[in-house]
Design a protein around this motif. Sequence first.
Motif, PDB file in Angstrom:
ATOM      1  N   CYS A 146     -33.486 -31.238  75.257  1.00  0.00           N
ATOM      2  CA  CYS A 146     -34.833 -31.102  75.810  1.00  0.00           C
ATOM      3  C   CYS A 146     -35.909 -31.374  74.766  1.00  0.00           C
ATOM      4  CB  CYS A 146     -35.034 -29.691  76.368  1.00  0.00           C
ATOM      5  SG  CYS A 146     -34.016 -29.304  77.810  1.00  0.00           S
ATOM      6  N   THR A 147     -35.599 -31.190  73.515  1.00  0.00           N
ATOM      7  CA  THR A 147     -36.619 -31.254  72.471  1.00  0.00           C
ATOM      8  C   THR A 147     -36.473 -32.441  71.522  1.00  0.00           C
ATOM      9  OG1 THR A 147     -35.305 -29.792  71.058  1.00  0.00           O
ATOM     10  CG2 THR A 147     -36.938 -28.759  72.486  1.00  0.00           C
ATOM     11  N   SER A 187     -41.285 -29.677  75.220  1.00  0.00           N
ATOM     12  CA  SER A 187     -40.101 -30.465  75.548  1.00  0.00           C
ATOM     13  C   SER A 187     -40.514 -31.926  75.651  1.00  0.00           C
ATOM     14  CB  SER A 187     -39.484 -30.009  76.876  1.00  0.00           C
ATOM     15  OG  SER A 187     -38.939 -28.714  76.769  1.00  0.00           O
ATOM     16  N   ASP A 247     -40.764 -35.325  77.396  1.00  0.00           N
ATOM     17  CA  ASP A 247     -40.781 -35.787  78.782  1.00  0.00           C
ATOM     18  C   ASP A 247     -40.411 -37.270  78.827  1.00  0.00           C
ATOM     19  OD1 ASP A 247     -41.179 -36.092  81.472  1.00  0.00           O
ATOM     20  OD2 ASP A 247     -43.357 -36.318  81.304  1.00  0.00           O
ATOM     21  N   ALA A 264     -43.059 -26.810  77.802  1.00  0.00           N
ATOM     22  CA  ALA A 264     -41.714 -26.675  78.371  1.00  0.00           C
ATOM     23  C   ALA A 264     -41.759 -26.256  79.834  1.00  0.00           C
ATOM     24  CB  ALA A 264     -40.921 -25.659  77.552  1.00  0.00           C
ATOM     25  N   CYS A 286     -37.147 -28.639  81.563  1.00  0.00           N
ATOM     26  CA  CYS A 286     -35.856 -29.116  81.069  1.00  0.00           C
ATOM     27  C   CYS A 286     -35.011 -27.909  80.667  1.00  0.00           C
ATOM     28  CB  CYS A 286     -36.070 -30.049  79.881  1.00  0.00           C
ATOM     29  SG  CYS A 286     -34.551 -30.684  79.147  1.00  0.00           S
ATOM     30  N   ASP A 312     -31.843 -26.370  78.594  1.00  0.00           N
ATOM     31  CA  ASP A 312     -30.909 -26.604  77.495  1.00  0.00           C
ATOM     32  C   ASP A 312     -29.510 -26.104  77.857  1.00  0.00           C
ATOM     33  OD1 ASP A 312     -32.318 -27.858  75.315  1.00  0.00           O
ATOM     34  OD2 ASP A 312     -33.488 -26.020  75.141  1.00  0.00           O
TER      35      ASP A 312
END
Length: 225
Positions: free
Chosen positions: A95-96, A116, A118, A127, A132, A134
């Motif tokens: 996500c990151t 996060s 996109d 986020a 998203c 994890d």
Amino acid sequence: MVYKLAIFVALAALVGTVSANVCTDAGLTTTDGFIPHPTNCSMYISCYGGQPFEVACPVGYNFNPELLKCDSKYVCVENTCPPTGIVYQPVEGSCTDYTLCIGGAAYPQQCEAGLSFDPATLKCIPAEEAQCVDNECDPAIPPPQFFVNPFDCTIFFICDEHFLPVEFQCANGTIFDTAVNDCVLGDTCPTTETTTTTVVDTTTTTGDTTTTEETTTTEEVTPTP
């Protein structure tokens, strides 16, 4: 004798598939250890007696060059950058993390805390907006493992045998309860409200100097659904 010869041939084949001096280059001539594979991050090189041997991680694992072991949570970043230009690319399974491509070279990047990446806008966004999820599956914890979607408590995940999350949906009128790891009656997801209160304790004056001490307290309240 035939058995020993077969082992020797097999090891020789393994050695021949990787550069003969990678262990020497890594300083592992007399000391055994592990180093990343030069082209396949789901494999690694085991240096034994100064000789390199290719070893494959279990299915669903990649070799983590920082921990020097196979890790189900380590995201393998392959260079898929175009040969020219500046391009941002998302990293599958994260996500990151994202990749900054400059002239065909890949530079791993990571969004700041609370953000996060996109894939639609190719930017780091809050986020809560990206939503998203994890992978919270932990190989150190025996199965079964469950975790809830932090943005929608009607959706939960069960970790499979490779510690990869599989999504499930609760029935209508139910939400996932992490206390019992099951869907229970309810239609409102629990939320956490944060209340911050600042209290001035004391004010003291010494000569021409005035000192004020403040105490800040933060209380988190989680309503019952």
